[in-house]
Design an enzyme around this catalytic site. Structure first.
Site, short mmCIF file in Angstrom:
data_model
loop_
_atom_site.label_atom_id
_atom_site.label_comp_id
_atom_site.label_asym_id
_atom_site.label_seq_id
_atom_site.Cartn_x
_atom_site.Cartn_y
_atom_site.Cartn_z
N SER A 69 0.81 -1.23 0.00
CA SER A 69 0.00 0.00 0.00
C SER A 69 0.83 1.27 0.00
O SER A 69 0.47 2.27 0.66
CB SER A 69 -0.95 0.01 1.20
OG SER A 69 -1.79 -1.12 1.18
N LYS A 94 2.91 0.88 -5.45
CA LYS A 94 3.58 0.11 -6.52
C LYS A 94 2.67 -0.02 -7.74
O LYS A 94 3.10 0.23 -8.87
CB LYS A 94 3.99 -1.28 -6.01
CG LYS A 94 5.01 -1.26 -4.89
CD LYS A 94 5.49 -2.65 -4.54
CE LYS A 94 4.37 -3.54 -3.99
NZ LYS A 94 3.83 -3.04 -2.72
N GLU A 150 -4.13 -10.04 -9.25
CA GLU A 150 -4.88 -9.85 -8.02
C GLU A 150 -6.07 -8.92 -8.20
O GLU A 150 -7.16 -9.20 -7.72
CB GLU A 150 -3.95 -9.30 -6.93
CG GLU A 150 -4.62 -9.15 -5.57
CD GLU A 150 -3.67 -8.61 -4.52
OE1 GLU A 150 -3.71 -9.10 -3.39
OE2 GLU A 150 -2.91 -7.68 -4.84
N ARG A 201 -8.95 3.07 -11.72
CA ARG A 201 -7.76 3.78 -11.27
C ARG A 201 -7.13 4.56 -12.42
O ARG A 201 -6.67 5.70 -12.23
CB ARG A 201 -6.76 2.79 -10.68
CG ARG A 201 -7.29 2.08 -9.44
CD ARG A 201 -6.25 1.22 -8.76
NE ARG A 201 -5.20 2.02 -8.14
CZ ARG A 201 -4.29 1.53 -7.30
NH1 ARG A 201 -4.31 0.23 -6.99
NH2 ARG A 201 -3.37 2.30 -6.78
#
Length: 266
Positions: free
Chosen positions: A134, A137, A171, A180
């Site tokens: 968090s 990355k 993931e 995002r």
């Protein structure tokens, strides 16, 4: 031919003339193309091996995973003519240094200081980003992918197509990554993107529309299948190389530890 012609002088006519000398010279076998002939034979041999693997698949005499590994081995063996000599490469290195124009040679990250140090991400580079959870990355990787895929203008003012960015998200699902992307391209915070009806401000919808329009016009590919192995990634990248022939491809994997593997993949 020239040396013999000079040596014979006026006597050249008595041996058949310059035409005969030229024919004689061209009829002499040469080893100059030996490597090319060798590569032709090797390529036919590798094609035969590939057909043998395909035949085994057809009769279900081999697993898909083993077949892929054998085909990869055949592909790797195409480079087995390297004798390790460095002389030609030293000449090439010198030529590269001499012809350097100071321009970006690799794929841009979009971060000026990083690009100045690396001259962009170079072909065959393997770059691993490591940090605590968090701390950004994935956000950094997405920004790099976006920057790499954007159209470029070179030093001569010529507009060029951007590079291809292939993201393997092991993931996070594709829709979440796209949110995002839209968020940072439209300068909209993550909280607002999670609940647009409640948090969107004036102009946010216009920003979203512009961000989506930009993403539709660049070559960013996202694969969000979980539990994939190296063969899956290899196969997708090979397909992209065929689809975008001649284009550079930046491959981003988020994240490495989630790639499935076993003895058959070593």
């Amino acid at each position: 031919v020239v040396l013999i012609f000079e040596r014979l002088g006026q006597k050249v006519a008595s041996v058949g003339g310059i035409t005969y000398l030229t024919e004689l010279a061209t009829s002499v076998p040469s080893v100059v193309n030996f490597k090319h002939y060798e590569n032709i034979i090797l390529e036919h041999h590798q094609n035969k091996r590939a057909f043998e693997v395909a035949a085994k698949i057809q009769v279900q005499d081999i697993s898909i995973s083993d077949a892929v590994n054998q085909l990869m081995s055949i592909e790797d063996n195409k480079q087995n003519d390297d004798d390790g000599d460095i002389k030609d490469d030293l000449v090439q290195v010198y030529s590269d240094l001499e012809e350097d124009t100071g321009e970006m040679t690799g794929i841009t990250s979009g971060y000026r200081d990083l690009d100045n140090m690396t001259s962009g991400f170079q072909e065959e580079d393997l770059i691993i980003i490591g940090a605590r959870p968090s701390v950004g990355k994935t956000a950094f990787a997405l920004n790099v992918a976006n920057n790499a895929a954007q159209p470029k203008t070179n030093d001569k003012g010529v507009h060029e197509v951007g590079d291809v960015a292939a993201i393997f998200s092991l993931e996070m699902p594709k829709k979440q990554l796209l949110k995002r992307f839209i968020g940072f391209k439209g300068n909209i915070d993550g909280t607002s993107m999670r609940n647009a009806r409640k948090h969107f401000k004036d102009g946010d919808w216009q920003s979203v529309t512009m961000a989506i329009g930009n993403l539709q016009n660049v070559d960013i590919k996202i694969f969000d299948k979980s539990g994939v192995d190296v063969n899956y990634i290899w196969g997708k990248v090979r397909k992209l190389k065929r689809q975008f022939e001649g284009r550079r491809i930046l491959v981003i994997i988020d994240y490495l530890q989630l790639i499935q593997g076993g003895a058959e993949h070593k």
